[in-house]
Design a protein around this motif. Structure first.
Motif: not given
Length: 250
Positions: A62-69, A155-168, A227-234
């Motif tokens: 599982l990946t949990m929602a934000e704690q306040d939710l 997300n549509d993959y074309k909308s993925i931003s650099y800030e999402q790298i490393g996130l599930y 679904r998974g962790v977004m990685q960047l390898n070139q």
């Protein structure tokens, strides 16, 4: 009288079969010896919490929602739950993957996903259990409950931003082609792998995808969900270590 006994015996067998057929049955029988913890302590840090036995655990699959939710749901306030490790082996941080067991509701993974409080993150549980949880996730998304009402985690993959790298996260895209080398299978979602998303399946896990029910040869040209962790390898990529990380949408 004999007919009555036969009818009762058949009914008993059908009940047993129903129990055995439960999709997530790791906690079908409550073990009173399992360590306990208050639910709010788990929600404070689902990635590392200490149960009554002094051991460290994390919520598996599982990946949990934000704690306040999470804390907004009255069900989770001041509730003691039991912790059941899925495997005994600890990771490098001394944690065991675990599920939470409630005497009234059974496996709390079901409650969390159904309420939109968690996203399924396939890891250890049985194929039929993960399919069941993903179906519950889809229903929660359709009903716009929990995290599905406050933000769109798909997300549509074309909308993925650099800030999402490393996130599930979860990505939907049309599969352009499937490539194969001696060690890997590549799911290509564009013509340029340095720019477009690629899904990677290691050779050692490829058989699991067939067992799960995936036929990669017929997925070309169809829309899928990863679904998974977004990685960047070139280029951006998601490594698919478990077949439940891939869903055919068309």
């Amino acid at each position: 009288m004999f007919r009555g006994f036969v009818a009762f015996f058949c009914f008993l067998l059908s009940c047993i079969g129903t129990v055995l057929a439960m999709p997530c049955d790791e906690c079908s029988v409550l073990d009173e010896s399992l360590p306990t913890i208050m639910m709010e302590e788990v929600l404070a840090n689902p990635l590392r919490f200490t149960a009554s036995d002094g051991e460290f655990y994390y919520l598996a699959d599982l990946t949990m929602a934000e704690q306040d939710l999470l804390l907004a749901d009255d069900f989770f306030e001041e509730r003691e739950v039991r912790v059941k490790a899925l495997i005994e082996q600890k990771d490098r941080w001394g944690r065991r993957p675990a599920i939470l067991v409630d005497p009234e509701l059974g496996d709390l993974s079901v409650r969390l996903v159904k309420a939109g409080m968690a996203i399924v993150r396939p890891q250890l549980r049985a194929f039929n259990c993960l399919k069941f949880l993903i179906n519950l996730e889809s229903m929660a998304r359709e009903k716009n409950v929990g995290l599905w009402v406050i933000k769109n985690v798909i997300n549509d993959y074309k909308s993925i931003s650099y800030e999402q790298i490393g996130l599930y996260g979860i990505v939907e895209a049309k599969l352009i082609s499937v490539g194969q080398t001696r060690s890997k299978t590549y799911l290509n979602f564009g013509e340029r792998w340095t720019e477009d998303l690629t899904g990677i399946i290691q050779r050692g896990t490829l058989a699991d995808f067939s067992e799960f029910g995936h036929d990669l040869s017929v997925m070309k040209g169809k829309r899928v969900r990863l679904r998974g962790v977004m990685q960047l390898n070139q280029g951006p990529l998601i490594e698919l270590k478990h077949p439940a990380q891939l869903e055919l949408l068309d």
